[in-house]
Design an enzyme around this catalytic site. Structure first.
Site, PDB file in Angstrom:
ATOM      1  N   ASN A   1      37.136   9.160  -2.653  1.00 25.64           N
ATOM      2  CA  ASN A   1      38.388   9.920  -2.770  1.00 25.64           C
ATOM      3  C   ASN A   1      38.110  11.213  -3.514  1.00 25.64           C
ATOM      4  O   ASN A   1      37.549  11.204  -4.614  1.00 25.64           O
ATOM      5  CB  ASN A   1      39.442   9.110  -3.530  1.00 25.64           C
ATOM      6  CG  ASN A   1      40.824   9.752  -3.385  1.00 25.64           C
ATOM      7  OD1 ASN A   1      41.534   9.502  -2.422  1.00 25.64           O
ATOM      8  ND2 ASN A   1      41.186  10.603  -4.338  1.00 25.64           N
TER       9      ASN A   1
ATOM     10  N   ARG B   1      37.603  23.617  10.580  1.00 20.45           N
ATOM     11  CA  ARG B   1      36.748  24.623  11.215  1.00 20.45           C
ATOM     12  C   ARG B   1      35.488  23.978  11.786  1.00 20.45           C
ATOM     13  O   ARG B   1      35.231  22.794  11.552  1.00 20.45           O
ATOM     14  CB  ARG B   1      36.453  25.725  10.198  1.00 20.45           C
ATOM     15  CG  ARG B   1      37.731  26.526   9.862  1.00 20.45           C
ATOM     16  CD  ARG B   1      37.560  27.377   8.637  1.00 20.45           C
ATOM     17  NE  ARG B   1      36.376  28.195   8.708  1.00 20.45           N
ATOM     18  CZ  ARG B   1      35.742  28.690   7.644  1.00 20.45           C
ATOM     19  NH1 ARG B   1      36.198  28.444   6.426  1.00 20.45           N
ATOM     20  NH2 ARG B   1      34.657  29.430   7.796  1.00 20.45           N
TER      21      ARG B   1
ATOM     22  N   LYS C   1      41.400  42.884  36.526  1.00 18.49           N
ATOM     23  CA  LYS C   1      42.414  41.856  36.845  1.00 18.49           C
ATOM     24  C   LYS C   1      41.853  40.440  36.914  1.00 18.49           C
ATOM     25  O   LYS C   1      42.408  39.520  36.312  1.00 18.49           O
ATOM     26  CB  LYS C   1      43.101  42.205  38.164  1.00 18.49           C
ATOM     27  CG  LYS C   1      44.053  41.122  38.654  1.00 18.49           C
ATOM     28  CD  LYS C   1      44.998  41.603  39.708  1.00 18.49           C
ATOM     29  CE  LYS C   1      44.432  41.554  41.092  1.00 18.49           C
ATOM     30  NZ  LYS C   1      45.462  41.831  42.111  1.00 18.49           N
TER      31      LYS C   1
ATOM     32  N   GLY D   1      38.822  44.864  43.882  1.00 20.42           N
ATOM     33  CA  GLY D   1      39.978  45.715  43.604  1.00 20.42           C
ATOM     34  C   GLY D   1      40.174  45.941  42.103  1.00 20.42           C
ATOM     35  O   GLY D   1      39.675  45.184  41.272  1.00 20.42           O
TER      36      GLY D   1
ATOM     37  N   ARG E   1      48.137  47.382  38.662  1.00 17.00           N
ATOM     38  CA  ARG E   1      49.454  46.962  38.157  1.00 17.00           C
ATOM     39  C   ARG E   1      49.371  46.049  36.926  1.00 17.00           C
ATOM     40  O   ARG E   1      50.370  45.788  36.277  1.00 17.00           O
ATOM     41  CB  ARG E   1      50.246  46.277  39.288  1.00 17.00           C
ATOM     42  CG  ARG E   1      50.801  47.263  40.292  1.00 17.00           C
ATOM     43  CD  ARG E   1      51.319  46.584  41.537  1.00 17.00           C
ATOM     44  NE  ARG E   1      50.220  46.114  42.382  1.00 17.00           N
ATOM     45  CZ  ARG E   1      50.384  45.416  43.505  1.00 17.00           C
ATOM     46  NH1 ARG E   1      51.594  45.096  43.908  1.00 17.00           N
ATOM     47  NH2 ARG E   1      49.345  45.042  44.215  1.00 17.00           N
TER      48      ARG E   1
ATOM     49  N   ASN F   1      50.679  35.921  55.260  1.00 14.14           N
ATOM     50  CA  ASN F   1      49.232  35.718  55.173  1.00 14.14           C
ATOM     51  C   ASN F   1      48.866  35.534  53.704  1.00 14.14           C
ATOM     52  O   ASN F   1      49.145  36.393  52.867  1.00 14.14           O
ATOM     53  CB  ASN F   1      48.532  36.962  55.740  1.00 14.14           C
ATOM     54  CG  ASN F   1      47.049  37.002  55.387  1.00 14.14           C
ATOM     55  OD1 ASN F   1      46.433  35.976  55.171  1.00 14.14           O
ATOM     56  ND2 ASN F   1      46.508  38.209  55.347  1.00 14.14           N
TER      57      ASN F   1
HETATM   58  C1  UD1 Z   1      46.261  41.344  51.477  1.00 20.10           C
HETATM   59  C2  UD1 Z   1      46.399  41.117  52.987  1.00 20.10           C
HETATM   60  C3  UD1 Z   1      47.812  40.657  53.273  1.00 20.10           C
HETATM   61  C4  UD1 Z   1      48.130  39.414  52.484  1.00 20.10           C
HETATM   62  C5  UD1 Z   1      47.871  39.634  50.991  1.00 20.10           C
HETATM   63  C6  UD1 Z   1      47.964  38.326  50.269  1.00 20.10           C
HETATM   64  C7  UD1 Z   1      44.902  42.640  54.148  1.00 20.10           C
HETATM   65  C8  UD1 Z   1      44.778  43.910  54.891  1.00 20.10           C
HETATM   66  N1  UD1 Z   1      46.102  42.341  53.677  1.00 20.10           N
HETATM   67  O1  UD1 Z   1      47.136  42.399  51.137  1.00 20.10           O
HETATM   68  O2  UD1 Z   1      47.959  40.386  54.662  1.00 20.10           O
HETATM   69  O3  UD1 Z   1      49.458  39.011  52.691  1.00 20.10           O
HETATM   70  O4  UD1 Z   1      46.555  40.153  50.768  1.00 20.10           O
HETATM   71  O5  UD1 Z   1      47.924  38.508  48.872  1.00 20.10           O
HETATM   72  O6  UD1 Z   1      43.910  41.935  54.017  1.00 20.10           O
HETATM   73  N2  UD1 Z   1      39.783  43.796  47.886  1.00 20.10           N
HETATM   74  C9  UD1 Z   1      38.469  44.162  47.828  1.00 20.10           C
HETATM   75  N3  UD1 Z   1      38.091  45.344  48.372  1.00 20.10           N
HETATM   76  C10 UD1 Z   1      38.956  46.163  48.994  1.00 20.10           C
HETATM   77  C11 UD1 Z   1      40.304  45.776  49.072  1.00 20.10           C
HETATM   78  C12 UD1 Z   1      40.693  44.587  48.504  1.00 20.10           C
HETATM   79  O7  UD1 Z   1      37.651  43.426  47.266  1.00 20.10           O
HETATM   80  O8  UD1 Z   1      38.517  47.209  49.484  1.00 20.10           O
HETATM   81  C13 UD1 Z   1      40.202  42.527  47.299  1.00 20.10           C
HETATM   82  C14 UD1 Z   1      41.139  42.698  46.131  1.00 20.10           C
HETATM   83  O9  UD1 Z   1      40.419  42.763  44.910  1.00 20.10           O
HETATM   84  C15 UD1 Z   1      41.989  41.442  46.230  1.00 20.10           C
HETATM   85  C16 UD1 Z   1      41.990  41.130  47.715  1.00 20.10           C
HETATM   86  O10 UD1 Z   1      40.902  41.794  48.256  1.00 20.10           O
HETATM   87  O11 UD1 Z   1      41.377  40.353  45.544  1.00 20.10           O
HETATM   88  C17 UD1 Z   1      43.292  41.543  48.415  1.00 20.10           C
HETATM   89  O12 UD1 Z   1      43.441  42.931  48.290  1.00 20.10           O
HETATM   90  P1  UD1 Z   1      44.840  43.606  48.047  1.00 20.10           P
HETATM   91  O13 UD1 Z   1      44.654  45.055  47.945  1.00 20.10           O
HETATM   92  O14 UD1 Z   1      45.559  42.923  46.951  1.00 20.10           O
HETATM   93  O15 UD1 Z   1      45.544  43.305  49.454  1.00 20.10           O
HETATM   94  P2  UD1 Z   1      47.086  43.213  49.742  1.00 20.10           P
HETATM   95  O16 UD1 Z   1      47.604  44.567  50.002  1.00 20.10           O
HETATM   96  O17 UD1 Z   1      47.748  42.422  48.694  1.00 20.10           O
HETATM   97 MG    MG Z   2      47.270  41.824  46.722  1.00 23.90          MG
END
Ligand code: UD1
Ligand code: MG
Length: 481
Positions: free
Chosen positions: A384, A340, A26, A15, A19, A177
């Site tokens: 010294n 250093r 991130k 991801g 934000r 979750n």
């Molecule tokens: C996800 C969970 C949610 C949980 C939350 C906890 C799902 C559908 N939802 O939501 O139930 O409460 O995490 O923080 O799983 N990522 C990828 N590829 C993608 C999408 C995401 O690698 O296509 C990775 C992101 O980089 C991140 C993680 O998966 O590390 C979670 O993705 P994110 O988009 O943050 O999911 P949430 O909407 O927070």
């Molecule tokens: Mg998330």
């Protein structure tokens, strides 16, 4: 123990993390001396998985390069487009070409507070209960944005519903979750093929695997985390600072319980890699980084910033910035010193106030007490160095080394123009510019002779306050009140 050793851990880190509002991906942001994904990998490694796969996508060259540094044995799987957590896990499993027999643990790359202990408990619950999937959950004060854990009347988990897809009643649920799961690898691979994208985000949700497995008659279980803060995912810089605070507190608490005095935990910051011995004392406003080690009974602070610095037993370091230095037992540094890389201070040595050192071996009991620069030098024992001395190591093109022997007494305001050697037991006069080697036991004097031109003020500045003062001092006239 070997029973809970997973076949694979899959870390989701594809991801973007919009934000964070950052040019840095991130998962590469840091807290306590380690990237977010670095913390997750460290926790995952505690399970000793046979395979560790990180799913990368956004800024993947940067993330992969980082992974190569922090965990060269981790494999990477590329998810070209972020089509959801289910899709990401699918890409991760594809990397393990032969398919996965055994347990697959899935974690997110942005949960730096997750501990190896909690992952182990999840794996143990998964095995103990004979589950097809076990989800790590937690009760949180505010569940907004998280997937909710839906249970039936008997308390069994039936599904995970994403916030955006949840009904008003489901949104009341505070058990969420964490995004961390243990799966049966084969069942996971099969179920992922059945995951659809008919949800509000049009994504393949990993969470849908729970419902799919349950409907197929498999056991679905949950493991509730003891501390909900441990599973917090980082989405913005406010959460980043909160996580840093929590992890820092955790590290300081561990140090204190092991016998370290931390006078003010609120203003003391440490990296996960810092180590302490018993009865070390850390005063307020101190930051300890990298491989810094505080020896038994040493005292550091207030206001020190030490990186990769070894502080010997009983040493005292006050208001000092140091990097790559080794401070001997019972030595004293500061206040207001800058050490250093390559600084080595011997047992009971002293680097005092407004002293900068670099690539300098300073012997046992040797003192550099005031206002000096010691660069590229070797100084023997019990010597010294006079105040305001400079080791002139740079000729404008190259650095050169100076050597001062043991039991020397060098005068104040000396320049040691490198390369130069001062023999054991030698003295140098104050204000000397030492350009030639000084034999052992000699006194070197290298400065202009003093010349007094008497009566100069009376002749050149007649009537001035200076002239009057001089006249009064010489007893030649009445002193005016
Ligand atoms: C996800 C969970 C949610 C949980 C939350 C906890 C799902 C559908 N939802 O939501 O139930 O409460 O995490 O923080 O799983 N990522 C990828 N590829 C993608 C999408 C995401 O690698 O296509 C990775 C992101 O980089 C991140 C993680 O998966 O590390 C979670 O993705 P994110 O988009 O943050 O999911 P949430 O909407 O927070
Ligand atoms: Mg998330």
């Amino acid at each position: 123990m070997s029973a809970i050793r997973p076949a694979a851990v899959v870390v989701l880190a594809a991801g973007e993390g919009t934000r964070m509002k950052s040019a840095t991906p991130k998962v590469l942001h840091e807290i306590c001396g380690r990237s977010l994904v670095g913390h997750v990998l460290a926790a995952a490694r505690e399970l000793k998985p046979e395979n560790l796969v990180v799913v990368v996508g956004h800024a993947r060259e940067q993330v992969a390069a980082h992974l190569g540094e922090v965990d060269p044995n981790a494999r990477t799987a590329v998810q070209e487009q972020q089509k959801g957590t289910g899709h990401a896990v699918r890409m991760g499993l594809d990397e393990l070409a032969s398919g996965v027999d055994g347990t697959v643990v899935v974690v997110c790359g942005d949960t730096p507070l997750l501990t190896g202990g909690t992952l182990r408990r999840l794996a143990e619950t998964h095995h103990g209960d004979g589950n097809a999937v076990t989800v790590l959950t937690a009760e949180v004060p505010d569940a907004t944005g998280y997937g909710r854990i839906v249970r039936d009347d008997t308390g069994a988990v039936t599904a995970i519903v994403e916030h955006k897809d949840a009904t008003a009643a489901q949104r009341e649920i505070r058990e969420i979750n964490s995004g961390v799961f243990a799966f049966d690898g084969q069942l996971l691979a099969d179920a992922l093929k059945k995951v659809r994208t008919n949800n509000s985000q049009g994504e393949e949700y990993l969470t849908d695997v729970l419902g799919i497995l349950r409907e197929a008659g498999h056991r679905v279980g949950a493991c509730v985390a003891g501390d909900h803060r441990e599973i917090a995912g980082i989405n913005n810089r406010v959460q980043l600072s909160e996580a840093r605070r929590i992890l820092n507190d955790r590290l300081l608490e561990r140090a204190m319980l092991a016998g370290v005095t931390v006078v003010d935990p609120a203003t003391t910051w440490v990296d996960v890699t810092v180590t302490f011995e018993q009865d070390a004392v850390v005063h307020p406003g101190t930051q300890l980084h990298g491989s810094t080690h505080l020896g038994e009974g040493s005292e550091v602070g207030p206001h020190c910033r030490l990186r990769d610095t070894h502080v010997g037993a009983g040493a005292r370091v006050d208001n000092t910035v140091s990097e790559g230095a080794r401070i001997g037992a019972q030595a004293s540094v500061g206040p207001y010193a800058y050490l250093r890389p390559g600084t080595r201070l011997g047992v009971k040595g002293k680097i005092g106030t407004y002293v900068e050192t670099k690539n300098a071996a300073i012997g046992e009991g040797t003192k550099v007490p005031h206002l000096s620069y010691v660069g590229d030098a070797t100084i023997g024992d019990h010597t010294n160095i006079g105040a305001a001395s400079v080791f002139v190591n740079y000729d404008g093109q190259e650095k050169h080394h100076s050597t001062i022997g043991s039991h020397c007494r060098t005068g104040s305001d000396n320049m040691f123009v490198a390369p130069v050697t001062v023999g054991d037991g030698a003295y140098t006069a104050a204000g000397s510019v030492i350009t030639k080697d000084v034999p052992p036991g000699s006194l070197a004097v290298a400065r202009g002779q003093q010349r007094n031109i008497e009566g100069w003020v009376a002749r050149k500045r007649p009537g001035s306050a200076a002239a009057k003062a001089a006249e009064a001092a010489s007893g030649q006239g009445p002193r005016e009140d």
